[in-house]
Design a protein around this motif. Structure first.
Motif, PDB file in Angstrom:
ATOM      1  N   LEU A 127       0.914  -1.184  -0.001  1.00  0.00           N
ATOM      2  CA  LEU A 127      -0.145   0.035  -0.210  1.00  0.00           C
ATOM      3  C   LEU A 127       0.916   1.183  -0.139  1.00  0.00           C
ATOM      4  CD1 LEU A 127      -2.789  -0.763   2.532  1.00  0.00           C
ATOM      5  CD2 LEU A 127      -3.165  -0.657   0.225  1.00  0.00           C
ATOM      6  N   LEU A 128       0.599   2.075  -0.947  1.00  0.00           N
ATOM      7  CA  LEU A 128       1.312   3.542  -1.095  1.00  0.00           C
ATOM      8  C   LEU A 128       0.911   4.085   0.182  1.00  0.00           C
ATOM      9  CD1 LEU A 128       1.108   4.850  -4.480  1.00  0.00           C
ATOM     10  CD2 LEU A 128       3.086   4.438  -3.094  1.00  0.00           C
ATOM     11  N   LYS A 129       1.702   4.813   0.919  1.00  0.00           N
ATOM     12  CA  LYS A 129       1.467   5.955   2.054  1.00  0.00           C
ATOM     13  C   LYS A 129       0.722   7.217   1.352  1.00  0.00           C
ATOM     14  CE  LYS A 129       5.559   4.674   4.760  1.00  0.00           C
ATOM     15  NZ  LYS A 129       6.685   4.892   5.356  1.00  0.00           N
ATOM     16  N   LYS A 130      -0.226   7.561   2.019  1.00  0.00           N
ATOM     17  CA  LYS A 130      -0.997   8.630   1.735  1.00  0.00           C
ATOM     18  C   LYS A 130      -1.074   9.652   2.739  1.00  0.00           C
ATOM     19  CE  LYS A 130      -3.633   6.659  -2.170  1.00  0.00           C
ATOM     20  NZ  LYS A 130      -5.061   6.449  -2.802  1.00  0.00           N
ATOM     21  N   GLU A 131      -0.608  10.991   2.818  1.00  0.00           N
ATOM     22  CA  GLU A 131      -0.741  11.805   3.938  1.00  0.00           C
ATOM     23  C   GLU A 131      -2.178  12.252   4.096  1.00  0.00           C
ATOM     24  OE1 GLU A 131       1.108  15.979   4.689  1.00  0.00           O
ATOM     25  OE2 GLU A 131       2.714  14.402   4.699  1.00  0.00           O
ATOM     26  N   ALA A 132      -2.663  12.019   5.334  1.00  0.00           N
ATOM     27  CA  ALA A 132      -4.090  12.491   5.465  1.00  0.00           C
ATOM     28  C   ALA A 132      -4.024  14.091   6.066  1.00  0.00           C
ATOM     29  CB  ALA A 132      -4.831  11.436   6.591  1.00  0.00           C
ATOM     30  N   GLY A 133      -3.186  14.462   6.616  1.00  0.00           N
ATOM     31  CA  GLY A 133      -2.826  15.875   7.018  1.00  0.00           C
ATOM     32  C   GLY A 133      -1.665  16.070   8.112  1.00  0.00           C
ATOM     33  N   VAL A 134      -1.447  17.126   8.500  1.00  0.00           N
ATOM     34  CA  VAL A 134      -0.214  17.567   9.342  1.00  0.00           C
ATOM     35  C   VAL A 134      -0.901  18.075  10.734  1.00  0.00           C
ATOM     36  CG1 VAL A 134       1.757  18.963   9.604  1.00  0.00           C
ATOM     37  CG2 VAL A 134       1.032  17.975   7.505  1.00  0.00           C
ATOM     38  N   VAL A 135      -0.278  17.624  11.662  1.00  0.00           N
ATOM     39  CA  VAL A 135      -1.060  18.078  13.078  1.00  0.00           C
ATOM     40  C   VAL A 135       0.690  18.572  13.740  1.00  0.00           C
ATOM     41  CG1 VAL A 135      -1.723  17.404  15.411  1.00  0.00           C
ATOM     42  CG2 VAL A 135      -2.717  16.314  13.060  1.00  0.00           C
ATOM     43  N   VAL A 173       0.780  12.608   9.039  1.00  0.00           N
ATOM     44  CA  VAL A 173      -0.085  11.425   9.501  1.00  0.00           C
ATOM     45  C   VAL A 173      -0.357  10.931   7.940  1.00  0.00           C
ATOM     46  CG1 VAL A 173      -2.297  10.553  10.425  1.00  0.00           C
ATOM     47  CG2 VAL A 173      -0.848  12.915  11.256  1.00  0.00           C
ATOM     48  N   ASN A 174       0.384   9.649   7.937  1.00  0.00           N
ATOM     49  CA  ASN A 174       0.005   8.672   6.587  1.00  0.00           C
ATOM     50  C   ASN A 174      -1.047   7.672   7.100  1.00  0.00           C
ATOM     51  OD1 ASN A 174       2.077   9.482   4.672  1.00  0.00           O
ATOM     52  ND2 ASN A 174       3.130   9.479   6.363  1.00  0.00           N
ATOM     53  N   VAL A 175      -1.978   7.260   6.418  1.00  0.00           N
ATOM     54  CA  VAL A 175      -3.128   6.599   6.834  1.00  0.00           C
ATOM     55  C   VAL A 175      -3.831   5.894   5.734  1.00  0.00           C
ATOM     56  CG1 VAL A 175      -4.806   8.106   7.294  1.00  0.00           C
ATOM     57  CG2 VAL A 175      -4.847   6.228   8.252  1.00  0.00           C
ATOM     58  N   ARG A 176      -4.108   4.419   5.827  1.00  0.00           N
ATOM     59  CA  ARG A 176      -4.802   3.956   4.700  1.00  0.00           C
ATOM     60  C   ARG A 176      -5.779   2.850   5.122  1.00  0.00           C
ATOM     61  NH1 ARG A 176      -2.620   3.628  -0.377  1.00  0.00           N
ATOM     62  NH2 ARG A 176      -4.745   2.536  -0.852  1.00  0.00           N
ATOM     63  N   LYS A 177      -7.170   3.087   4.692  1.00  0.00           N
ATOM     64  CA  LYS A 177      -7.941   2.040   5.094  1.00  0.00           C
ATOM     65  C   LYS A 177      -7.919   0.794   4.514  1.00  0.00           C
ATOM     66  CE  LYS A 177     -13.074   1.212   4.918  1.00  0.00           C
ATOM     67  NZ  LYS A 177     -14.368   1.753   4.440  1.00  0.00           N
ATOM     68  N   ILE A 178      -8.364  -0.445   5.331  1.00  0.00           N
ATOM     69  CA  ILE A 178      -8.264  -1.596   4.547  1.00  0.00           C
ATOM     70  C   ILE A 178      -9.621  -2.524   4.686  1.00  0.00           C
ATOM     71  CG2 ILE A 178      -7.434  -4.051   4.521  1.00  0.00           C
ATOM     72  CD1 ILE A 178      -4.589  -2.775   5.464  1.00  0.00           C
ATOM     73  N   ASP A 179     -10.397  -2.482   3.435  1.00  0.00           N
ATOM     74  CA  ASP A 179     -11.699  -3.075   3.816  1.00  0.00           C
ATOM     75  C   ASP A 179     -11.864  -4.597   3.882  1.00  0.00           C
ATOM     76  OD1 ASP A 179     -14.454  -3.330   3.560  1.00  0.00           O
ATOM     77  OD2 ASP A 179     -14.539  -2.478   1.519  1.00  0.00           O
ATOM     78  N   PRO A 180     -12.298  -4.943   5.026  1.00  0.00           N
ATOM     79  CA  PRO A 180     -12.406  -6.399   5.541  1.00  0.00           C
ATOM     80  C   PRO A 180     -13.463  -7.090   4.498  1.00  0.00           C
ATOM     81  CG  PRO A 180     -12.500  -5.141   7.484  1.00  0.00           C
ATOM     82  CD  PRO A 180     -12.652  -4.057   6.371  1.00  0.00           C
ATOM     83  N   SER A 211     -10.289  -1.961   9.243  1.00  0.00           N
ATOM     84  CA  SER A 211      -8.815  -2.079   9.759  1.00  0.00           C
ATOM     85  C   SER A 211      -8.214  -0.985   8.868  1.00  0.00           C
ATOM     86  CB  SER A 211      -8.371  -3.459   8.812  1.00  0.00           C
ATOM     87  OG  SER A 211      -9.026  -4.579   9.395  1.00  0.00           O
ATOM     88  N   PHE A 212      -6.931  -0.814   9.395  1.00  0.00           N
ATOM     89  CA  PHE A 212      -6.338   0.611   8.748  1.00  0.00           C
ATOM     90  C   PHE A 212      -5.071   0.597   9.200  1.00  0.00           C
ATOM     91  CE2 PHE A 212      -7.008   2.178  12.721  1.00  0.00           C
ATOM     92  CZ  PHE A 212      -5.947   3.027  13.095  1.00  0.00           C
ATOM     93  N   ALA A 213      -4.004   1.117   8.326  1.00  0.00           N
ATOM     94  CA  ALA A 213      -2.551   1.220   8.574  1.00  0.00           C
ATOM     95  C   ALA A 213      -2.343   2.618   8.827  1.00  0.00           C
ATOM     96  CB  ALA A 213      -1.675   0.827   7.286  1.00  0.00           C
ATOM     97  N   ALA A 214      -1.376   3.082   9.777  1.00  0.00           N
ATOM     98  CA  ALA A 214      -1.204   4.512  10.047  1.00  0.00           C
ATOM     99  C   ALA A 214       0.456   4.584  10.349  1.00  0.00           C
ATOM    100  CB  ALA A 214      -2.000   5.009  11.176  1.00  0.00           C
ATOM    101  N   GLU A 215       1.047   5.425  10.003  1.00  0.00           N
ATOM    102  CA  GLU A 215       2.332   5.860  10.530  1.00  0.00           C
ATOM    103  C   GLU A 215       2.628   7.373  10.809  1.00  0.00           C
ATOM    104  OE1 GLU A 215       5.634   3.845   8.439  1.00  0.00           O
ATOM    105  OE2 GLU A 215       6.143   5.927   7.858  1.00  0.00           O
ATOM    106  N   LEU A 216       3.429   7.737  11.695  1.00  0.00           N
ATOM    107  CA  LEU A 216       3.641   9.405  11.969  1.00  0.00           C
ATOM    108  C   LEU A 216       4.988   9.478  11.704  1.00  0.00           C
ATOM    109  CD1 LEU A 216       1.779   9.608  15.382  1.00  0.00           C
ATOM    110  CD2 LEU A 216       0.888   9.814  13.160  1.00  0.00           C
TER     111      LEU A 216
END
Length: 600
Positions: A127-135, A173-180, A211-216
């Motif tokens: 899965l490509l990382k996708k930046e959801a935003g900056v905090v 914040v990089n996050v991706r949803k995984i659809d079960p 489910s989801f993947a997240a990385e800061l």
């Protein structure tokens, strides 16, 4: 055989599914009884030596070259076909796993039961990382991804992952949803094999609802984590296919990157169409229910008794729709075996699938609370059974004894070993599909030119192939100050070329050997488009051969490119001229020639 999800998307409907197994491929040994029981606590310290191989793709189902794959204390990289293999590695028998990593992608993990001295086959999608935003790390804040994952970080609640130091800058914040409910996503992108340990450390099989993947990461790209004593809030949307089935509360599970299993950590509560939970760290998370499981084994052959190799197998709950979020897939091994963990005390259905996602053979069965072995399954697989066979000679017209046939394109990715100059491979395929293939002689590092084949039912005889005429070897040679020429050559030296499409473009040539020193032996980067010619420039070379392990050119050197192939092809060129040692400005007269495989 091959993965139905690697077919052209216009030919493959999305498979939505129900419960099944955590299936893996195995060979001779089938006696895993007791080690994955619902009433046992797994002993991960028991190690066996085995092998693992497989294919890695990106989200478009294209082969992902240059991905790093690590199993136990060994690692390698995927080739131009996304293929990797690791031999003689010590892994946990209960939960062996591989970690797949590449810059710009979330790490992925494939977990499996390990058979001693045998090879397990896996597939994975990155899965490509996708930046959801900056905090702001000091004030905290909320971001919401385009696929609906909402993360709220606490104020003063972020630290650097490597040393625990407080971080006060921007948090990316990089996050991706995984659809079960999407069987492709669960099977290929969700890490592990859907086994996890509950709060009592018993093994369970997970049924996920979201489910989801997240990385800061920080401004400098450094990995970040939630600070000790702090928590983040997560809202995870439930897919439409599962919403009517979703309970009010669910167990919350995180993926344990150190042992390849999921771990139960708290609860999630349903709020509208989302599950809400608080988490103390970020990786992969899943809202799920853990169910009892038992061992499962079967062997799949054709009507003549030949094993069907790497054929996709699906197990679902009997009489349930295929969008309940549980369908799982696995692939038979070189002997046609498939095994793993399935639900206990449940009516199930095993389907052998074609690459077009239709069932070629269906077999109902019922589990109890003991292991189940379905034995050998011989079905009428009709027009979808294909055999690819032929012979291969080397440049001396002698039989190739160490080589393989690689089929590719249109998702038909298979690595077929050549044995004493011959090969034969039987599996399922969408017939009338055109695929490309090459024959490779590993002993001489020679191959055929790519050739095409339109698959037909039954035997597809490729005839007599001659693996000769095209070198498969990457080589870099360099001379400094008229001294001895040093040559880096594959496969002893793993070398790759990577093109980055930016405003002017950059190409990086790297020595990729696992376990190399921090300071490279010979790495460089040059500018210019991915075309042949003299419009490429180089200003730096990194090497232990230079003072300060680096040389720079006050006047950029011209890099002459004679070949700039696509991914899987070669980048060939040369450069020469005067450079200066980084630490003392000493004159370094350099001559370099290279031919390296393009890895992206």
């Amino acid at each position: 055989m091959h993965n139905p999800f690697l077919m052209n998307k216009t030919r493959l409907p999305i498979l939505l599914g129900v419960i099944i197994t955590v299936l893996s491929a195995s060979c001779e040994k089938r006696d895993h009884a007791g080690i994955i029981s619902n009433l046992s606590k797994p002993d991960l310290s028991i190690k066996v030596t085995a092998a693992i191989a497989g294919f890695i793709t990106d989200e478009s189902n294209a082969p992902l070259a240059g991905a790093q794959v690590k199993a136990g204390n060994k690692q390698t990289i995927t080739d131009e076909y996304g293929y990797f293999s690791i031999n003689d590695v010590s892994l946990s028998e209960v939960a062996g796993f591989v970690k797949i990593a590449k810059a710009g992608y979330f790490d992925n993990y494939r977990t499996f039961l390990v058979n001693k001295d045998q090879e397990t086959f896996v597939r994975a999608k990155m899965l490509l990382k996708k930046e959801a935003g900056v905090v702001d790390a000091v004030t905290g804040g909320t971001v919401t991804s385009t696929d609906g994952i909402k993360l709220t970080l606490p104020a003063n609640g972020v630290v650097k992952a490597d040393n625990g130091a407080v971080y006060t800058g921007d948090v990316h914040v990089n996050v991706r949803k995984i659809d079960p409910s999407n069987a492709e996503e669960v099977q290929l992108t969700l890490p592990g094999d859907e086994r996890g340990t509950d709060v009592n450390e018993y093994l369970k099989l997970l049924k996920s609802y979201s489910s989801f993947a997240a990385e800061l990461t920080g401004n400098a790209g450094e990995r970040l984590q939630i600070a000790p004593g702090k928590q983040a809030t997560v809202d995870m949307p439930v897919s439409a296919a599962l919403l009517s089935l979703a309970p009010t509360t669910l167990e919350l599970w995180s993926f344990n990157e150190t042992n390849g299993l999921w771990k139960q950590e708290g609860q999630a509560t349903k709020t509208g169409n989302n599950y809400r939970a608080t988490v103390s760290h970020f990786s992969y998370w899943s809202d799920a229910i853990g169910y009892p499981l038992v061992n499962f084994t079967a062997r799949v052959v054709n009507s003549t008794g030949q094993p069907l190799v790497h054929v996709p197998v699906m197990i679902t709950i009997a009489n349930q729709p295929m969008n309940a979020g549980f369908s799982k897939f696995a692939y038979t091994d070189a002997d046609g075996y498939v095994y793993g963990a399935v639900l206990s005390n449940t009516g199930l259905v095993l389907d052998i699938l074609t690459p077009c996602a239709t069932s070629a053979y269906s077999h109902p069965f019922t589990t109890t609370n003991v292991d189940v072995d379905l034995g050998t399954l011989t079905g009428n697989l009709g027009q979808n059974t294909v055999t690819i066979s032929g012979t291969v000679s080397n440049c001396d017209n002698a039989p190739v004894t160490d080589g393989y046939i690689q089929t590719y394109d249109n998702g038909f990715y298979n690595r077929i070993n050549i044995v004493n100059g011959s090969f034969s491979f039987t599996g399922l395929a969408c017939t009338n599909t055109e695929v490309n293939y090459v024959a490779v002689d590993k002993a001489t590092n020679q191959q055929t030119a790519p050739q095409s084949l339109t698959l037909i039912p039954g035997v597809n005889d490729l005839g007599m192939l001659n693996a000769c005429g095209i070198s498969t070897v990457s080589t870099v040679s360099y001379t400094i100050n008229n001294g001895a020429t040093k040559i880096l050559t594959a496969p002893v030296d793993t070398i790759g070329g990577f093109f980055t499409a930016q405003q002017t473009g950059w190409t990086t040539v790297l020595l990729l050997d696992a376990g190399q020193n921090t300071v490279p032996d010979w790495n460089f980067q040059f500018s210019g488009a991915d075309v042949a010619g003299n419009d490429h420039k180089l200003t730096e070379v990194f090497s232990t051969s230079f003072p300060g392990a680096r040389a720079y050119a006050p006047v950029p050197l011209t890099v002459t490119i004679t070949e700039f192939g696509k991914a899987g092809g070669f980048i060939t060129g040369s450069f020469s001229g005067l450079m200066l040692g980084f630490s003392d400005n000493s004159i370094q007269n350099i001559v370099c020639n290279f031919r390296v495989k393009r890895m992206n």
